[in-house]
Design an enzyme around this catalytic site. Structure first.
Site, PDB file in Angstrom:
ATOM      1  CD  GLN A   1       7.129   3.238   1.331  1.00  0.00           C
ATOM      2  OE1 GLN A   1       6.144   2.723   2.305  1.00  0.00           O
ATOM      3  NE2 GLN A   1       8.040   3.281   1.085  1.00  0.00           N
TER       4      GLN A   1
ATOM      5  CB  CYS B   1      -4.099   1.982   5.347  1.00  0.00           C
ATOM      6  SG  CYS B   1      -2.295   2.197   4.136  1.00  0.00           S
TER       7      CYS B   1
ATOM      8  CB  CYS C   1      -1.242   5.541   6.618  1.00  0.00           C
ATOM      9  SG  CYS C   1      -2.662   5.540   6.256  1.00  0.00           S
ATOM     10  CD  GLU C   2      -0.480  12.862   4.894  1.00  0.00           C
ATOM     11  OE1 GLU C   2      -1.578  13.068   3.685  1.00  0.00           O
ATOM     12  OE2 GLU C   2       0.486  13.181   5.404  1.00  0.00           O
ATOM     13  CG  HIS C   3      -4.200   9.466   2.722  1.00  0.00           C
ATOM     14  ND1 HIS C   3      -3.318   7.981   2.648  1.00  0.00           N
ATOM     15  CD2 HIS C   3      -4.254  10.293   2.887  1.00  0.00           C
ATOM     16  CE1 HIS C   3      -2.709   9.171   1.584  1.00  0.00           C
ATOM     17  NE2 HIS C   3      -3.450   9.972   1.846  1.00  0.00           N
ATOM     18  CG  HIS C   4      -6.308   4.777   5.998  1.00  0.00           C
ATOM     19  ND1 HIS C   4      -5.914   4.784   4.688  1.00  0.00           N
ATOM     20  CD2 HIS C   4      -8.258   4.561   5.418  1.00  0.00           C
ATOM     21  CE1 HIS C   4      -6.687   4.513   3.348  1.00  0.00           C
ATOM     22  NE2 HIS C   4      -8.120   3.987   4.291  1.00  0.00           N
TER      23      HIS C   4
ATOM     24  CG  HIS D   1       1.676   1.191   3.340  1.00  0.00           C
ATOM     25  ND1 HIS D   1       2.018   2.641   3.892  1.00  0.00           N
ATOM     26  CD2 HIS D   1       2.792   1.158   2.984  1.00  0.00           C
ATOM     27  CE1 HIS D   1       3.066   2.834   3.060  1.00  0.00           C
ATOM     28  NE2 HIS D   1       4.106   2.141   2.787  1.00  0.00           N
TER      29      HIS D   1
END
Length: 193
Positions: free
Chosen positions: A124, A154, A83-86, A152
């Site tokens: 996703q 995260c 994931c690009e956030h975490h 996920h």
């Protein structure tokens, strides 16, 4: 094609040494001595999708597709992404289906297409859309459907810690938007194991 930040610069082990130091670890201790290089190689692999061109993956051929006008579905395609956030992993499976319009693609190419987009920093929802739109653009079928089911880390390993929950996303293009029977068939095939 999307480029990662600093696409011209290869993964550098010194970056990972700095990360270890910021975690109050000694990158020179025996257990961590080779870790920066291993992590650099791992991230080069996990983000190798940026260097892949979906058009090259989806080379089409016409032999065998002239009269075929039903769904072609590949399910259980492995999805491993971050994931690009975490930068936390998410993983699961994808189902990809399409109805040819005189041209087909090798079945393994659908798996390669999913892998191409999964090996980028992702969410996703976008991954699902990218696979569907690439198929519609490069294969020009009458219909495309993509369903992705992932867990996920995260969400499982921090925050709410919802262990084992699946996120399901879908993208339906062409006839699958309006043909309820075809859409129902695709979703039934996706769920059948």
């Amino acid at each position: 094609m999307d480029d990662p930040p600093d696409a011209d610069r290869p993964f550098d082990a010194s970056d990972w040494r700095r990360l270890l130091r910021s975690l109050h670890e000694d990158p020179d201790r025996p257990g961590l001595h080779e870790t920066p290089m291993r992590v650099a190689r791992a991230w080069a692999h996990w983000t190798s999708g940026y260097a892949q061109d979906p058009a090259e993956i989806l080379k089409v051929f016409q032999d065998g597709a002239e009269e075929y006008n039903e769904l072609i579905v590949v399910r259980g395609i492995p999805v491993y992404s971050h994931c690009e956030h975490h930068l936390a992993p998410f993983f699961g499976t994808a189902t990809v289906g399409y109805v040819p319009n005189g041209r087909i693609v090798g079945l393994s190419k659908l798996t390669r297409l999913v892998d191409c987009y999964a090996k980028r920093l992702q969410v996703q929802e976008r991954l699902t859309q990218q696979v569907a739109h690439a198929l519609m653009t490069h294969l020009e079928p009458t219909a495309v459907g993509v369903v992705v089911r992932c867990r996920h880390l995260c969400m499982e390993s921090r925050g709410i810690r919802a262990i084992g929950e699946e996120t399901v996303t879908s993208a339906m293009l062409g006839e699958l938007l309006t043909n309820l029977g075809m859409r129902t068939e695709l979703l039934a095939l996706e769920r059948t194991r």
